[in-house]
Scaffold this motif. Structure first.
Motif, PDB file in Angstrom:
ATOM      1  N   CYS A 264       1.538 -16.888   2.024  1.00 37.57           N
ATOM      2  CA  CYS A 264       0.570 -15.806   2.231  1.00 37.57           C
ATOM      3  C   CYS A 264       0.594 -15.297   3.670  1.00 37.57           C
ATOM      4  CB  CYS A 264      -0.843 -16.245   1.847  1.00 37.57           C
ATOM      5  SG  CYS A 264      -1.707 -17.233   3.087  1.00 37.57           S
ATOM      6  N   ASP A 265       0.257 -14.033   3.808  1.00 34.91           N
ATOM      7  CA  ASP A 265       0.097 -13.437   5.136  1.00 34.91           C
ATOM      8  C   ASP A 265      -1.321 -13.648   5.648  1.00 34.91           C
ATOM      9  OD1 ASP A 265       2.710 -11.795   5.618  1.00 34.91           O
ATOM     10  OD2 ASP A 265       2.163 -11.420   3.531  1.00 34.91           O
ATOM     11  N   ILE A 266      -2.300 -13.539   4.738  1.00 27.16           N
ATOM     12  CA  ILE A 266      -3.699 -13.706   5.122  1.00 27.16           C
ATOM     13  C   ILE A 266      -4.402 -14.528   4.050  1.00 27.16           C
ATOM     14  CG2 ILE A 266      -5.867 -12.549   5.740  1.00 27.16           C
ATOM     15  CD1 ILE A 266      -4.208 -10.042   6.352  1.00 27.16           C
ATOM     16  N   PHE A 267      -5.088 -15.575   4.489  1.00 26.36           N
ATOM     17  CA  PHE A 267      -5.911 -16.379   3.585  1.00 26.36           C
ATOM     18  C   PHE A 267      -7.354 -15.896   3.696  1.00 26.36           C
ATOM     19  CE2 PHE A 267      -8.670 -19.812   2.371  1.00 26.36           C
ATOM     20  CZ  PHE A 267      -8.074 -20.294   1.219  1.00 26.36           C
ATOM     21  N   ILE A 268      -8.036 -15.785   2.550  1.00 26.78           N
ATOM     22  CA  ILE A 268      -9.380 -15.214   2.540  1.00 26.78           C
ATOM     23  C   ILE A 268     -10.360 -16.167   1.873  1.00 26.78           C
ATOM     24  CG2 ILE A 268     -10.788 -13.234   1.858  1.00 26.78           C
ATOM     25  CD1 ILE A 268      -8.063 -11.730   1.536  1.00 26.78           C
ATOM     26  N   LEU A 269     -11.487 -16.376   2.532  1.00 24.33           N
ATOM     27  CA  LEU A 269     -12.613 -17.114   1.968  1.00 24.33           C
ATOM     28  C   LEU A 269     -13.771 -16.135   1.848  1.00 24.33           C
ATOM     29  CD1 LEU A 269     -13.479 -20.142   1.232  1.00 24.33           C
ATOM     30  CD2 LEU A 269     -14.731 -20.046   3.383  1.00 24.33           C
ATOM     31  N   SER A 270     -14.217 -15.880   0.626  1.00 25.39           N
ATOM     32  CA  SER A 270     -15.248 -14.863   0.389  1.00 25.39           C
ATOM     33  C   SER A 270     -16.579 -15.472  -0.039  1.00 25.39           C
ATOM     34  CB  SER A 270     -14.769 -13.892  -0.695  1.00 25.39           C
ATOM     35  OG  SER A 270     -14.444 -14.582  -1.895  1.00 25.39           O
ATOM     36  N   SER A 271     -16.763 -16.767   0.199  1.00 25.93           N
ATOM     37  CA  SER A 271     -17.899 -17.515  -0.337  1.00 25.93           C
ATOM     38  C   SER A 271     -19.250 -17.050   0.208  1.00 25.93           C
ATOM     39  CB  SER A 271     -17.743 -18.995  -0.010  1.00 25.93           C
ATOM     40  OG  SER A 271     -16.585 -19.531  -0.586  1.00 25.93           O
ATOM     41  N   TYR A 323      -7.712  -5.553   6.845  1.00 25.64           N
ATOM     42  CA  TYR A 323      -6.912  -4.403   7.290  1.00 25.64           C
ATOM     43  C   TYR A 323      -6.509  -4.560   8.751  1.00 25.64           C
ATOM     44  CZ  TYR A 323      -5.742   0.464   8.387  1.00 25.64           C
ATOM     45  OH  TYR A 323      -5.112   1.607   8.814  1.00 25.64           O
ATOM     46  N   GLU A 324      -7.446  -4.950   9.593  1.00 28.53           N
ATOM     47  CA  GLU A 324      -7.149  -5.097  11.025  1.00 28.53           C
ATOM     48  C   GLU A 324      -6.127  -6.199  11.281  1.00 28.53           C
ATOM     49  OE1 GLU A 324     -10.881  -5.678  12.955  1.00 28.53           O
ATOM     50  OE2 GLU A 324     -11.591  -3.633  12.551  1.00 28.53           O
ATOM     51  N   ILE A 325      -6.266  -7.327  10.577  1.00 29.48           N
ATOM     52  CA  ILE A 325      -5.296  -8.410  10.750  1.00 29.48           C
ATOM     53  C   ILE A 325      -3.916  -7.968  10.253  1.00 29.48           C
ATOM     54  CG2 ILE A 325      -4.593 -10.670   9.853  1.00 29.48           C
ATOM     55  CD1 ILE A 325      -7.346 -11.670  10.227  1.00 29.48           C
ATOM     56  N   SER A 326      -3.880  -7.238   9.151  1.00 27.81           N
ATOM     57  CA  SER A 326      -2.591  -6.802   8.597  1.00 27.81           C
ATOM     58  C   SER A 326      -1.853  -5.877   9.552  1.00 27.81           C
ATOM     59  CB  SER A 326      -2.800  -6.109   7.248  1.00 27.81           C
ATOM     60  OG  SER A 326      -3.404  -4.833   7.410  1.00 27.81           O
ATOM     61  N   LEU A 327      -2.583  -5.161  10.394  1.00 30.01           N
ATOM     62  CA  LEU A 327      -1.965  -4.238  11.348  1.00 30.01           C
ATOM     63  C   LEU A 327      -1.469  -4.948  12.603  1.00 30.01           C
ATOM     64  CD1 LEU A 327      -4.391  -1.161  11.297  1.00 30.01           C
ATOM     65  CD2 LEU A 327      -2.147  -1.350  10.204  1.00 30.01           C
ATOM     66  N   THR A 328      -2.179  -6.000  13.013  1.00 28.58           N
ATOM     67  CA  THR A 328      -1.926  -6.573  14.339  1.00 28.58           C
ATOM     68  C   THR A 328      -1.172  -7.893  14.329  1.00 28.58           C
ATOM     69  OG1 THR A 328      -4.094  -7.652  14.290  1.00 28.58           O
ATOM     70  CG2 THR A 328      -3.978  -5.467  15.297  1.00 28.58           C
ATOM     71  N   ASN A 329      -1.085  -8.581  13.198  1.00 26.38           N
ATOM     72  CA  ASN A 329      -0.468  -9.902  13.182  1.00 26.38           C
ATOM     73  C   ASN A 329       0.777  -9.909  12.302  1.00 26.38           C
ATOM     74  OD1 ASN A 329      -2.363 -11.766  14.724  1.00 26.38           O
ATOM     75  ND2 ASN A 329      -3.774 -10.720  13.358  1.00 26.38           N
ATOM     76  N   ILE A 330       1.902 -10.167  12.941  1.00 26.61           N
ATOM     77  CA  ILE A 330       3.178 -10.211  12.230  1.00 26.61           C
ATOM     78  C   ILE A 330       3.695 -11.648  12.160  1.00 26.61           C
ATOM     79  CG2 ILE A 330       5.567  -9.393  12.227  1.00 26.61           C
ATOM     80  CD1 ILE A 330       4.548  -6.928  13.782  1.00 26.61           C
TER      81      ILE A 330
END
Length: 360
Positions: A264-271, A323-330
């Motif tokens: 994964c590129d980004i892990f998400i916790l939505s709890s 969205y912000e992480i997807s733009l700035t973290n490679i």
């Protein structure tokens, strides 16, 4: 030393894994260890077969007397130096067993800032005297229990969950295999969530955020969700209603979580609430970037620099953070891996528990 762990169940959850890993560590160190569990099937278990698992069969109110006597009998026969209970039902049940059963030392560990409503907090409060020590898994959660008057002021301490990092590390090859097996293009960014399909995890919040993200960004994304539970049908319906059928994959229960985290590129916790969300620690150990709701323990895990935290139940904010992480973290989140391994390593936490067990 003889140690008896008592836990509500051994289903597939973070607390269950933490207890089994701790039991393994105590066994490795030469202790005799047993685990008693109140109810349910065994989906999570310790690695060592010498650690006996004992089901108490507390299935309903009618089975309460037999389960009560069974745990009392186990304690009288095993004569543990430490009885260490975990999660609300096991904590309160074991305290009540102590009324008729000699226990040398009883420790009760809560695993969340929210283990139920006022009734459960009242039961914690009136049985507090039966425990030698009460702990919780984050400073946030411990403070919440004081505020709810489940424990008196200075009546609780924080001990973090210990994580076995042997498997949780970035593996580029395994990550690529996941993409290949799921037929996901290498240019597509993968979002991942892991956990049972339960109201506490608030997957509708995640799905609505993902819908906003898809409308906001021109980049291709896939959302993978590993887990299962009673809300699966409702989530499938919501995925259909939001027209995300082609973009969301419900993976079911998986035994390759480290590989998924490596993919994964980004892990998400939505709890909406947690205790100390170990999946965040594991994701960071696999060098994933993370976005989490502001649940108990999240700030203690992510720190100031290793991810983004947004308000609970706010899909717009969740989408914006992704969205912000997807733009700035490679590149991978390698410094975060070092941070969590230093703070939550199982060996370090096990040594802390041994010190607590030996306190007079």
């Amino acid at each position: 030393m003889k140690i008896l762990y008592v836990i509500t169940g051994l289903g597939q959850g973070g607390a269950e894994r933490v207890v089994c890993d701790l039991a393994d560590e105590m066994y490795i160190r030469g202790n005799k260890v047993k685990i008693a569990y109140l109810v349910g099937d065994v989906l999570t278990m310790p690695k060592y077969e010498d650690i006996e698992l004992i089901k108490l069969n507390l299935n309903n109110v009618y089975s309460l007397p037999s389960a009560y006597l069974k745990l009392s009998k186990i304690i009288r026969k095993f004569l543990p130096d430490i009885v260490h209970a975990h999660m609300v039902h096991a904590n309160i049940f074991t305290r009540l067993v102590r009324i008729i059963t000699p226990i040398k030392k009883l420790i009760c560990t809560a695993h969340s800032a929210n283990e139920g409503g006022g009734g459960r907090m009242f039961l914690y409060r009136i049985t507090h005297y039966l425990s030698d020590l009460t702990t919780n898994v984050s400073e946030y959660a411990s403070n919440a229990y004081i505020k709810k008057k489940a424990v008196p002021e200075n009546g609780i301490i924080t001990v973090y969950n210990g994580i076995n990092f042997n498997n949780f590390k970035y593996d580029e090859v395994s990550g690529k295999k996941i993409k290949e097996n799921l037929h996901i293009n290498s240019n597509t960014k993968i979002l991942l969530a892991v956990g049972r399909f339960h109201n506490a995890k608030n997957y509708p919040n995640l799905l609505r955020a993902f819908k906003i993200l898809k409308e906001k960004s021109s980049e291709p994304f896939y959302l993978l969700i590993a887990g299962d539970g009673e809300l699966r049908t409702q989530l499938e319906q919501l995925i259909n209603d939001l027209e995300l059928v082609k973009d969301v994959i419900l993976l079911g229960r998986r035994n390759d979580i480290p590989a998924l985290m490596s993919a994964c590129d980004i892990f998400i916790l939505s709890s909406d609430y947690e205790g100390l969300p170990t999946v965040l620690i594991e994701a960071l150990a696999c060098e994933a970037h993370v976005v989490s709701t502001d649940v108990s323990g999240a700030r203690e895990i992510i720190g100031e620099n290793f991810g983004k935290i947004v308000g609970i139940g706010n899909p717009q904010a969740l989408a914006q953070a992704i969205y912000e992480i997807s733009l700035t973290n490679i590149s991978r989140n390698s410094k975060a891996s070092i941070f969590v391994k230093n703070k939550f390593d199982l060996d370090t936490i096990a040594k802390k528990w041994i010190s607590i067990y030996n306190e007079k």
